[in-house]
Design a protein around this motif. Structure first.
Motif, PDB file in Angstrom:
ATOM      1  N   LEU A   1      -3.693  17.386 -11.166  1.00 52.75           N
ATOM      2  CA  LEU A   1      -3.690  17.133  -9.350  1.00 52.75           C
ATOM      3  C   LEU A   1      -4.959  16.384  -9.769  1.00 52.75           C
ATOM      4  CD1 LEU A   1      -2.717  20.430  -8.722  1.00 52.75           C
ATOM      5  CD2 LEU A   1      -1.671  18.081  -7.891  1.00 52.75           C
ATOM      6  N   ARG A   2      -5.941  16.529 -10.262  1.00 50.92           N
ATOM      7  CA  ARG A   2      -7.276  15.733 -10.311  1.00 50.92           C
ATOM      8  C   ARG A   2      -7.276  14.343 -10.508  1.00 50.92           C
ATOM      9  NH1 ARG A   2     -11.241  12.688 -12.132  1.00 50.92           N
ATOM     10  NH2 ARG A   2     -10.140  13.782 -14.545  1.00 50.92           N
ATOM     11  N   ARG A   3      -6.362  13.601 -11.551  1.00 50.23           N
ATOM     12  CA  ARG A   3      -6.543  12.094 -12.016  1.00 50.23           C
ATOM     13  C   ARG A   3      -5.528  11.895 -11.246  1.00 50.23           C
ATOM     14  NH1 ARG A   3      -4.612  14.077 -16.726  1.00 50.23           N
ATOM     15  NH2 ARG A   3      -2.449  13.692 -16.086  1.00 50.23           N
ATOM     16  N   GLU A   4      -4.434  12.083 -10.024  1.00 49.92           N
ATOM     17  CA  GLU A   4      -3.801  11.772  -9.788  1.00 49.92           C
ATOM     18  C   GLU A   4      -4.135  10.760  -8.179  1.00 49.92           C
ATOM     19  OE1 GLU A   4      -0.970   9.492  -9.681  1.00 49.92           O
ATOM     20  OE2 GLU A   4      -1.383  10.291 -11.696  1.00 49.92           O
ATOM     21  N   ALA A   5      -5.135  12.521  -8.039  1.00 47.97           N
ATOM     22  CA  ALA A   5      -5.927  12.523  -6.421  1.00 47.97           C
ATOM     23  C   ALA A   5      -7.463  11.258  -6.761  1.00 47.97           C
ATOM     24  CB  ALA A   5      -6.228  13.987  -6.431  1.00 47.97           C
ATOM     25  N   GLU A   6      -7.670  10.864  -7.845  1.00 48.93           N
ATOM     26  CA  GLU A   6      -9.481  10.188  -8.569  1.00 48.93           C
ATOM     27  C   GLU A   6      -8.296   8.723  -7.710  1.00 48.93           C
ATOM     28  OE1 GLU A   6     -12.422   8.468  -8.375  1.00 48.93           O
ATOM     29  OE2 GLU A   6     -11.856   9.916  -7.908  1.00 48.93           O
ATOM     30  N   ARG A   7      -6.725   8.435  -8.507  1.00 50.47           N
ATOM     31  CA  ARG A   7      -6.502   6.867  -8.293  1.00 50.47           C
ATOM     32  C   ARG A   7      -6.023   7.483  -6.798  1.00 50.47           C
ATOM     33  NH1 ARG A   7      -0.012   7.349 -10.879  1.00 50.47           N
ATOM     34  NH2 ARG A   7       0.610   4.315  -9.584  1.00 50.47           N
ATOM     35  N   LEU A   8      -5.277   7.930  -6.367  1.00 46.01           N
ATOM     36  CA  LEU A   8      -5.234   7.669  -5.458  1.00 46.01           C
ATOM     37  C   LEU A   8      -6.380   6.922  -4.666  1.00 46.01           C
ATOM     38  CD1 LEU A   8      -3.446   7.700  -2.338  1.00 46.01           C
ATOM     39  CD2 LEU A   8      -3.966  10.539  -2.140  1.00 46.01           C
ATOM     40  N   ARG A   9      -7.542   8.360  -4.525  1.00 46.93           N
ATOM     41  CA  ARG A   9      -8.937   7.292  -3.728  1.00 46.93           C
ATOM     42  C   ARG A   9      -8.913   5.955  -4.104  1.00 46.93           C
ATOM     43  NH1 ARG A   9     -13.680   5.832  -4.847  1.00 46.93           N
ATOM     44  NH2 ARG A   9     -13.134   5.960  -7.081  1.00 46.93           N
ATOM     45  N   GLY A  10      -9.297   5.519  -5.370  1.00 42.39           N
ATOM     46  CA  GLY A  10      -9.164   4.060  -5.809  1.00 42.39           C
ATOM     47  C   GLY A  10      -7.960   3.377  -4.864  1.00 42.39           C
TER      48      GLY A  10
ATOM     49  N   ASN B   1       3.938   7.086  -5.448  1.00 42.14           N
ATOM     50  CA  ASN B   1       3.794   7.056  -6.702  1.00 42.14           C
ATOM     51  C   ASN B   1       2.500   8.274  -6.625  1.00 42.14           C
ATOM     52  OD1 ASN B   1       6.299   5.081  -7.437  1.00 42.14           O
ATOM     53  ND2 ASN B   1       4.631   4.211  -8.708  1.00 42.14           N
ATOM     54  N   PRO B   2       1.074   8.764  -6.581  1.00 45.31           N
ATOM     55  CA  PRO B   2       0.389   9.290  -6.658  1.00 45.31           C
ATOM     56  C   PRO B   2       0.754  10.489  -5.963  1.00 45.31           C
ATOM     57  CG  PRO B   2      -0.905   7.008  -6.151  1.00 45.31           C
ATOM     58  CD  PRO B   2       0.998   7.151  -7.000  1.00 45.31           C
TER      59      PRO B   2
ATOM     60  N   LEU C   1       0.828  -0.872  -0.322  1.00 49.03           N
ATOM     61  CA  LEU C   1       0.004   0.166   0.128  1.00 49.03           C
ATOM     62  C   LEU C   1       0.551   1.327   0.023  1.00 49.03           C
ATOM     63  CD1 LEU C   1      -2.751   1.820   0.394  1.00 49.03           C
ATOM     64  CD2 LEU C   1      -2.224   1.058   2.687  1.00 49.03           C
ATOM     65  N   ALA C   2       1.870   1.140   1.305  1.00 46.52           N
ATOM     66  CA  ALA C   2       2.576   2.249   0.972  1.00 46.52           C
ATOM     67  C   ALA C   2       3.492   2.491  -0.746  1.00 46.52           C
ATOM     68  CB  ALA C   2       4.012   2.441   1.681  1.00 46.52           C
ATOM     69  N   HIS C   3       4.004   1.577  -0.848  1.00 47.95           N
ATOM     70  CA  HIS C   3       3.986   1.631  -2.362  1.00 47.95           C
ATOM     71  C   HIS C   3       3.114   2.498  -3.703  1.00 47.95           C
ATOM     72  CE1 HIS C   3       6.947   0.929  -5.827  1.00 47.95           C
ATOM     73  NE2 HIS C   3       5.719   0.299  -6.498  1.00 47.95           N
ATOM     74  N   GLU C   4       2.277   1.427  -3.218  1.00 50.29           N
ATOM     75  CA  GLU C   4       1.129   2.340  -4.430  1.00 50.29           C
ATOM     76  C   GLU C   4       0.539   3.580  -4.008  1.00 50.29           C
ATOM     77  OE1 GLU C   4      -0.474   0.428  -6.968  1.00 50.29           O
ATOM     78  OE2 GLU C   4       1.194  -0.989  -6.180  1.00 50.29           O
TER      79      GLU C   4
ATOM     80  N   SER D   1       3.522  11.539  -4.625  1.00 48.90           N
ATOM     81  CA  SER D   1       5.369  12.202  -6.087  1.00 48.90           C
ATOM     82  C   SER D   1       4.773  12.818  -6.634  1.00 48.90           C
ATOM     83  CB  SER D   1       5.909  11.344  -6.210  1.00 48.90           C
ATOM     84  OG  SER D   1       6.305  10.533  -5.262  1.00 48.90           O
ATOM     85  N   THR D   2       3.695  12.845  -7.652  1.00 48.27           N
ATOM     86  CA  THR D   2       3.047  13.516  -8.603  1.00 48.27           C
ATOM     87  C   THR D   2       2.578  14.899  -8.283  1.00 48.27           C
ATOM     88  OG1 THR D   2       2.860  11.393 -10.069  1.00 48.27           O
ATOM     89  CG2 THR D   2       1.687  13.395 -10.592  1.00 48.27           C
ATOM     90  N   ILE D   3       1.581  14.111  -7.626  1.00 47.68           N
ATOM     91  CA  ILE D   3       0.221  15.591  -6.616  1.00 47.68           C
ATOM     92  C   ILE D   3       0.945  16.254  -5.923  1.00 47.68           C
ATOM     93  CG2 ILE D   3      -0.941  16.134  -4.427  1.00 47.68           C
ATOM     94  CD1 ILE D   3      -2.412  13.435  -5.417  1.00 47.68           C
ATOM     95  N   GLY D   4       2.849  16.325  -5.695  1.00 50.09           N
ATOM     96  CA  GLY D   4       3.068  16.734  -4.990  1.00 50.09           C
ATOM     97  C   GLY D   4       4.287  17.660  -5.931  1.00 50.09           C
ATOM     98  N   LEU D   5       4.440  16.873  -7.035  1.00 53.59           N
ATOM     99  CA  LEU D   5       5.668  17.556  -7.935  1.00 53.59           C
ATOM    100  C   LEU D   5       4.608  18.921  -8.665  1.00 53.59           C
ATOM    101  CD1 LEU D   5       8.110  18.352  -9.462  1.00 53.59           C
ATOM    102  CD2 LEU D   5       7.104  16.317 -10.851  1.00 53.59           C
ATOM    103  N   ASN D   6       3.151  18.661  -8.823  1.00 55.83           N
ATOM    104  CA  ASN D   6       2.943  19.594  -9.805  1.00 55.83           C
ATOM    105  C   ASN D   6       1.889  19.972  -8.801  1.00 55.83           C
ATOM    106  OD1 ASN D   6       1.707  18.275 -13.106  1.00 55.83           O
ATOM    107  ND2 ASN D   6       1.778  16.051 -11.273  1.00 55.83           N
ATOM    108  N   ALA D   7       1.599  20.051  -7.905  1.00 58.45           N
ATOM    109  CA  ALA D   7       1.004  20.884  -7.412  1.00 58.45           C
ATOM    110  C   ALA D   7       2.043  22.771  -6.586  1.00 58.45           C
ATOM    111  CB  ALA D   7       0.738  20.951  -5.686  1.00 58.45           C
ATOM    112  N   GLN D   8       4.011  21.461  -7.021  1.00 57.09           N
ATOM    113  CA  GLN D   8       5.208  22.581  -6.625  1.00 57.09           C
ATOM    114  C   GLN D   8       4.910  23.445  -8.069  1.00 57.09           C
ATOM    115  OE1 GLN D   8       8.501  20.807  -6.338  1.00 57.09           O
ATOM    116  NE2 GLN D   8       9.904  23.042  -6.720  1.00 57.09           N
ATOM    117  N   LEU D   9       4.883  22.950  -9.572  1.00 58.66           N
ATOM    118  CA  LEU D   9       4.460  23.844 -10.661  1.00 58.66           C
ATOM    119  C   LEU D   9       3.492  24.856 -10.358  1.00 58.66           C
ATOM    120  CD1 LEU D   9       5.636  20.865 -12.658  1.00 58.66           C
ATOM    121  CD2 LEU D   9       7.367  22.655 -11.732  1.00 58.66           C
TER     122      LEU D   9
END
Length: 282
Positions: free
Chosen positions: A102-111, A62-63, A56-59, A65-73
């Protein structure tokens, strides 16, 4: 009374008492065995859930990290917006893409979290006698368009009277996972070989002389390597890009909750057969 008659009466009474005592002891032993099996299953379940935390931690990593990077950019891009004029179309499009990511990765995280909670949570069965063949035919109708797109011939072979006490929606979920897993193996199969997916029901008797129903999901795909077979029911283990790694693990959990079992037989270059065994009912 003749001594021989007394002896025989005593022998009969003694045998009856011994038989009754043995019956009580067998019942107690059986109850203790069942209790020990329940404790063992509970301990195994806790260990399995504990082992899932690493996956679970591994899964989640990744999202996040993507959320954090896109939020920074996105923050940097907003700071650079001109204050004295309207935002041009190119900049607006770039910011929209960041927001969509951001929306896509947040949805992936929710899933991911929803899948984990569904797997780790308590499974409540609504059991009722059902025709397993009916569930098979309905699943075949549902999945046949996907099989057609992949050029896979899907066929069912059902045995009359294949009935079991099951939670039909959960059983369908378990079998659907097996069907999807089989179909996903075909794109890597040799183009010249047969491309068939067979769903078969059979009836039989288990070693305890109790009636059973078996569901066979057979594909003529490439087969599964031995080192992968050992892990295919492990939560979060997957060889497919974008796979959750919970499909086959969920199938096993559902089948075992029905007091059944699931087995896999495979041969490289020939195909794979999953066999789900369930207690039968009248």
């Amino acid at each position: 009374m003749h001594p021989a008659i007394v002896f025989l009466l005593g022998l009969g009474v003694g045998s009856l008492i011994a038989a009754l005592a043995a019956r009580v002891l067998v019942r107690r032993l059986f109850a203790k065995t069942r209790a020990a099996e329940r404790r063992a299953r509970a301990a195994e379940r806790l260990a399995e859930i504990g082992g899932m935390t690493g996956g679970l931690a591994h899964e989640i990593k990744n999202p996040l990290s993507t959320i954090g990077l896109n939020a920074q950019l996105l923050g940097e891009a907003i700071e650079e917006l001109p204050q004295d004029r309207a935002v041009d179309a190119e900049t607006r499009h770039r910011l929209t893409r960041r927001l969509e990511s951001l929306r896509r990765e947040a949805e992936r995280l929710r899933g991911i979290l929803a899948d984990f909670l569904a797997y780790a949570g308590e499974m409540r069965l609504d059991m009722a006698p059902a025709d397993v063949n009916t569930a098979i035919e309905e699943l075949a109708d549902f999945i046949s368009p996907q099989a057609d797109r992949l050029g896979v011939r899907l066929r069912t072979e059902t045995a009359a009277g294949a009935r079991a006490s099951v939670d039909v929606p959960l059983l369908k979920q378990a079998l659907l996972n097996l069907l999807l897993n089989a179909l996903q193996a075909f794109p890597a199969a040799a183009l010249g070989g047969p491309r068939e997916l067979i769903v078969r029901t059979t009836r039989g008797i288990d070693p305890d002389k109790k009636p059973i129903v078996r569901v066979h999901v057979i594909d003529t795909g490439p087969g599964i390597a031995p080192e992968i077979v050992e892990r295919i029911f492990t939560p979060y283990f997957t060889t497919k890009s974008g796979g959750s790694g919970l499909g086959l693990a969920t199938t096993r959990r559902i089948v075992e909750a029905h007091a059944g079992r699931v087995e896999v037989h495979t041969q490289m270059g020939k195909g794979t057969e999953f066999v789900v065994t369930l207690p039968a009912c009248d």
